[in-house]
Scaffold this motif. Structure first.
Motif, PDB file in Angstrom:
ATOM      1  N   VAL A  38       0.876  -1.171   0.000  1.00 33.92           N
ATOM      2  CA  VAL A  38       0.000   0.000   0.000  1.00 33.92           C
ATOM      3  C   VAL A  38       0.914   1.223   0.000  1.00 33.92           C
ATOM      4  CG1 VAL A  38      -1.910  -1.157   1.178  1.00 33.92           C
ATOM      5  CG2 VAL A  38      -0.251   0.124   2.522  1.00 33.92           C
ATOM      6  N   LEU A  39       0.405   2.301  -0.550  1.00 35.29           N
ATOM      7  CA  LEU A  39       1.182   3.523  -0.643  1.00 35.29           C
ATOM      8  C   LEU A  39       0.385   4.671  -0.058  1.00 35.29           C
ATOM      9  CD1 LEU A  39       3.602   4.402  -3.395  1.00 35.29           C
ATOM     10  CD2 LEU A  39       2.166   6.205  -2.480  1.00 35.29           C
ATOM     11  N   LEU A  40       0.999   5.396   0.870  1.00 39.94           N
ATOM     12  CA  LEU A  40       0.381   6.572   1.473  1.00 39.94           C
ATOM     13  C   LEU A  40       0.929   7.804   0.768  1.00 39.94           C
ATOM     14  CD1 LEU A  40       0.658   5.469   5.204  1.00 39.94           C
ATOM     15  CD2 LEU A  40      -1.390   5.446   3.766  1.00 39.94           C
ATOM     16  N   LEU A  70      -2.125  -3.049  -3.537  1.00 34.88           N
ATOM     17  CA  LEU A  70      -3.402  -3.265  -2.869  1.00 34.88           C
ATOM     18  C   LEU A  70      -4.191  -1.971  -2.815  1.00 34.88           C
ATOM     19  CD1 LEU A  70      -2.268  -5.589   0.084  1.00 34.88           C
ATOM     20  CD2 LEU A  70      -3.286  -6.257  -2.109  1.00 34.88           C
ATOM     21  N   SER A  71      -3.491  -0.834  -2.526  1.00 35.42           N
ATOM     22  CA  SER A  71      -4.199   0.441  -2.427  1.00 35.42           C
ATOM     23  C   SER A  71      -3.220   1.611  -2.394  1.00 35.42           C
ATOM     24  CB  SER A  71      -5.049   0.469  -1.155  1.00 35.42           C
ATOM     25  OG  SER A  71      -5.793   1.660  -1.081  1.00 35.42           O
ATOM     26  N   TYR A  72      -3.636   2.729  -2.984  1.00 34.84           N
ATOM     27  CA  TYR A  72      -2.998   4.028  -2.790  1.00 34.84           C
ATOM     28  C   TYR A  72      -4.001   4.855  -2.004  1.00 34.84           C
ATOM     29  CZ  TYR A  72       0.748   3.549  -6.356  1.00 34.84           C
ATOM     30  OH  TYR A  72       1.854   3.182  -7.079  1.00 34.84           O
ATOM     31  N   GLN A  73      -3.541   5.550  -0.970  1.00 36.03           N
ATOM     32  CA  GLN A  73      -4.423   6.374  -0.145  1.00 36.03           C
ATOM     33  C   GLN A  73      -3.793   7.748   0.060  1.00 36.03           C
ATOM     34  OE1 GLN A  73      -7.489   5.493   1.539  1.00 36.03           O
ATOM     35  NE2 GLN A  73      -7.411   3.813   0.059  1.00 36.03           N
ATOM     36  N   LEU A  89      -7.228   0.080   6.012  1.00 33.31           N
ATOM     37  CA  LEU A  89      -6.541  -0.894   5.155  1.00 33.31           C
ATOM     38  C   LEU A  89      -6.229  -2.179   5.922  1.00 33.31           C
ATOM     39  CD1 LEU A  89      -4.152   1.546   3.266  1.00 33.31           C
ATOM     40  CD2 LEU A  89      -6.099   0.304   2.284  1.00 33.31           C
ATOM     41  N   ILE A  90      -5.887  -2.055   7.192  1.00 31.79           N
ATOM     42  CA  ILE A  90      -5.631  -3.244   8.019  1.00 31.79           C
ATOM     43  C   ILE A  90      -6.913  -4.066   8.139  1.00 31.79           C
ATOM     44  CG2 ILE A  90      -5.057  -4.048  10.353  1.00 31.79           C
ATOM     45  CD1 ILE A  90      -3.142  -1.558  10.518  1.00 31.79           C
ATOM     46  N   GLU A  91      -8.043  -3.385   8.362  1.00 28.08           N
ATOM     47  CA  GLU A  91      -9.321  -4.102   8.420  1.00 28.08           C
ATOM     48  C   GLU A  91      -9.609  -4.815   7.110  1.00 28.08           C
ATOM     49  OE1 GLU A  91     -12.523  -1.500   9.533  1.00 28.08           O
ATOM     50  OE2 GLU A  91     -11.491  -0.847  11.359  1.00 28.08           O
ATOM     51  N   GLN A  92      -9.281  -4.157   6.007  1.00 20.95           N
ATOM     52  CA  GLN A  92      -9.588  -4.712   4.687  1.00 20.95           C
ATOM     53  C   GLN A  92      -8.610  -5.813   4.271  1.00 20.95           C
ATOM     54  OE1 GLN A  92      -9.899  -1.709   1.645  1.00 20.95           O
ATOM     55  NE2 GLN A  92     -10.457  -3.172   0.056  1.00 20.95           N
ATOM     56  N   TYR A  93      -7.306  -5.594   4.496  1.00 19.36           N
ATOM     57  CA  TYR A  93      -6.294  -6.517   3.962  1.00 19.36           C
ATOM     58  C   TYR A  93      -5.516  -7.289   5.020  1.00 19.36           C
ATOM     59  CZ  TYR A  93      -7.033  -3.985  -0.411  1.00 19.36           C
ATOM     60  OH  TYR A  93      -7.585  -3.416  -1.526  1.00 19.36           O
ATOM     61  N   GLY A  94      -5.405  -6.742   6.224  1.00 20.91           N
ATOM     62  CA  GLY A  94      -4.689  -7.424   7.310  1.00 20.91           C
ATOM     63  C   GLY A  94      -3.316  -7.928   6.907  1.00 20.91           C
TER      64      GLY A  94
END
Length: 195
Positions: A38-40, A70-73, A89-94
């Motif tokens: 993931v990228l912040l 997985l995601s850019y936020q 993201l932790i809830e979604q991908y763990g």
């Protein structure tokens, strides 16, 4: 303008991430040959955020790191917003998240706080990397909560700003300041990484 080159910071971040991954194959927890990440990002449309993001990912690819996004936020360079985004993201991908790339240390530290609050053992966190070299980030690297950052020479920039201001105020020569195109002073970044 006095500052640093955002492209350089992205390249260096990509290099320290690639180096860490090369030396730590266990980061690929699911052993699928790809690093799920993931990228912040700083803020939408901000040139530094775009450069840091693009060059970090491009550099990883150039170092033969196989990535799966997985995601850019967007977290607006802010620790609290990054913690909030990372918690979701932790809830979604763990456990699927193996790597967190952050455009700055504030957001990387927000990710650290999210993983702490989620109750994961630090040894089971993804590897987290930032940019700026903040004192809190350096401490997080020492304790293993982050794996690296790219140091932004804030002291050097402050000194260059002072010299530039004095030179302009006194109509002195600016030749010794190393101005690029007569307008820019860019100081280099430095890699700081945990081995």
């Amino acid at each position: 303008y006095v500052g640093c080159d955002a492209e350089q910071s992205g390249v260096m971040q990509g290099e320290i991430v690639a180096n860490y991954l090369k030396n730590h194959p266990e980061v690929d927890v699911n052993k699928d040959g790809k690093i799920q990440y993931v990228l912040l990002e700083g803020e939408a449309g901000h040139q530094d955020a775009i450069s840091r993001t693009d060059y970090a990912v491009k550099t990883l690819i150039e170092h033969d790191v196989k990535l799966e996004k997985l995601s850019y936020q967007f977290a607006d360079w802010n620790r609290g917003q990054a913690e909030n985004r990372m918690s979701r993201l932790i809830e979604q991908y763990g456990d699927e998240i193996e790597l967190v790339i952050s455009n700055n240390d504030e957001m990387a530290l927000g990710a650290v706080e999210a993983w702490q609050k989620a109750g994961y053992d630090c040894r089971n966190w993804p590897v987290i990397f930032g940019i700026d070299g903040l004192d809190d980030a350096l401490e997080a690297i020492k304790t293993g909560k982050m794996k690296g950052t790219v140091y932004n020479d804030k002291e050097g920039q402050a000194e260059a700003m002072l010299k530039l201001a004095v030179g302009l105020a006194t109509d002195s020569s600016l030749e010794d300041l190393g101005l690029e195109n007569g307008k820019y002073i860019r100081l280099p970044y430095t890699k700081l990484e945990r081995q």
